[in-house]
Design a protein around this motif. Structure first.
Motif, PDB file in Angstrom:
ATOM      1  N   HIS A  50       0.901  -1.518  -0.180  1.00  0.00           N
ATOM      2  CA  HIS A  50      -0.193   0.117   0.062  1.00  0.00           C
ATOM      3  C   HIS A  50       0.430   1.122  -0.002  1.00  0.00           C
ATOM      4  CE1 HIS A  50       0.618  -0.321   4.463  1.00  0.00           C
ATOM      5  NE2 HIS A  50       0.940   0.742   4.222  1.00  0.00           N
TER       6      HIS A  50
ATOM      7  N   VAL B 176       2.858   3.821  -3.919  1.00  0.00           N
ATOM      8  CA  VAL B 176       2.262   4.382  -4.652  1.00  0.00           C
ATOM      9  C   VAL B 176       2.715   4.600  -6.097  1.00  0.00           C
ATOM     10  CG1 VAL B 176       0.776   6.374  -5.080  1.00  0.00           C
ATOM     11  CG2 VAL B 176       0.858   5.156  -3.052  1.00  0.00           C
ATOM     12  N   ASP B 177       3.593   4.902  -5.902  1.00  0.00           N
ATOM     13  CA  ASP B 177       5.080   5.960  -7.690  1.00  0.00           C
ATOM     14  C   ASP B 177       5.210   4.043  -8.145  1.00  0.00           C
ATOM     15  OD1 ASP B 177       4.477   8.100  -7.063  1.00  0.00           O
ATOM     16  OD2 ASP B 177       6.623   7.439  -6.236  1.00  0.00           O
TER      17      ASP B 177
ATOM     18  N   VAL C  11      -5.230   4.364  -0.688  1.00  0.00           N
ATOM     19  CA  VAL C  11      -4.661   4.202  -2.197  1.00  0.00           C
ATOM     20  C   VAL C  11      -4.968   4.389  -3.213  1.00  0.00           C
ATOM     21  CG1 VAL C  11      -3.477   2.737  -3.409  1.00  0.00           C
ATOM     22  CG2 VAL C  11      -2.765   2.361  -1.173  1.00  0.00           C
TER      23      VAL C  11
ATOM     24  N   HIS D 200      -4.943   8.788  -3.553  1.00  0.00           N
ATOM     25  CA  HIS D 200      -3.910   8.356  -3.715  1.00  0.00           C
ATOM     26  C   HIS D 200      -3.829   8.700  -5.438  1.00  0.00           C
ATOM     27  CE1 HIS D 200      -0.490   9.483  -1.471  1.00  0.00           C
ATOM     28  NE2 HIS D 200      -1.027   8.815  -0.286  1.00  0.00           N
ATOM     29  N   LEU D 201      -4.304   8.047  -6.033  1.00  0.00           N
ATOM     30  CA  LEU D 201      -4.649   7.277  -7.894  1.00  0.00           C
ATOM     31  C   LEU D 201      -5.431   8.229  -7.736  1.00  0.00           C
ATOM     32  CD1 LEU D 201      -4.455   3.210  -7.387  1.00  0.00           C
ATOM     33  CD2 LEU D 201      -2.668   4.795  -8.235  1.00  0.00           C
TER      34      LEU D 201
END
Length: 265
Positions: A48, A51-52, A77, A80-81
């Motif tokens: 998790h 993210v990159d 998550v 973030h996306l």
């Protein structure tokens, strides 16, 4: 009712098995995953916090995030996306809700690798099984078609999983064909897939009395094998065939056709 950024298990299951299925990412922590080491069909695990790395892996695909209960990990998550311009939802209630809905789940231990190998000039099982794997287990799976005498050697040299060969682990067992065995091993038993499995078994083992659709599946399969010299091109055409059979098994079994149109059934 699910929030704008959520999808219920039932609605997600309607997308799985179709070309419109989003990427599904399991972000459960290791302890939670160890309690139930199974995956929502087609999903893959990813940390998790990375993210990159996940964005690079998704390559712009619409995404659904699943964690244990659909709370902080998946929400974080997915947020973030979305902040990075991707379309991302979460599974309402997480994997607990998926389990409680008694929907299919794939044991992680059954996924042996991305590369599979079988005999060349495929007809029924050797197209149906790749369709099942790509639509319900691993959308990125790759398939090699080689002469029968080369299957085991290629499997060993290229670390591929052999399937639909005599005396193989992933093959016919008793009255069941390889497609049946994969549904069982991957934990994918579900009314639509079970119906499709009967048709595949009937066509693949020449037991057309099991399902009237078997004769049609055999005819189209033989026709495809005559149309394509290249096995990979035939597989891609066969994917559409099994997409159609799956939608019939899922939604269309009660629909008939007659003439003149509109006559009462």
């Amino acid at each position: 009712m699910a929030a704008f950024n959520e999808i219920t298990p039932a609605k997600l299951m309607r997308l799985i098995g179709t070309p419109q299925c989003p990427a599904i990412v399991d972000v459960c922590i290791d302890d939670d995953f160890a309690e139930d080491p199974r995956l929502i069909p087609t999903s893959f695990r990813h940390p998790h916090a990375d993210v990159d790395g996940l964005i690079a892996r998704l390559d712009g695909k619409d995404t659904v995030i699943a964690c244990h209960q659909g709370l902080k990990l998946s929400q974080g998550v997915a947020a973030h996306l979305r902040a990075r311009g991707l379309s991302a939802q979460i599974v309402t209630g997480g994997k607990v809700a998926w389990r409680d809905a008694k929907l299919p789940a794939v044991p992680a231990s059954a996924i042996l690798g991305r590369l599979w190998v079988t005999r060349h000039r495929p007809k029924i099982d050797r197209i149906a099984c790749p369709w099942l794997i790509r639509r319900f287990v691993d959308p990125q799976a790759e398939f090699l078609f080689v002469p029968p005498s080369a299957v085991q050697g290629v499997a060993e040299r290229f670390h591929a999983t052999p399937f639909d060969i005599e005396d193989g682990e992933w093959s016919h067992h008793g009255d069941l064909c390889t497609f049946d065995m994969m549904i069982d091993r991957f934990g994918l038993s579900h009314p639509a897939l079970d119906t499709l499995a009967t048709v595949v078994r009937a066509a693949d083992t020449d037991q057309h009395a099991l399902a009237p659709q078997a004769a049609g599946l055999l005819a189209v399969s033989v026709g495809l094998s005559r149309m394509f010299r290249d096995d990979i091109a035939q597989l891609e055409a066969g994917m559409l065939l099994y997409d159609a059979f799956y939608r019939w098994a899922r939604d269309g079994q009660d629909e008939g056709h007659d003439w003149p149109a509109g006559r009462a059934q």
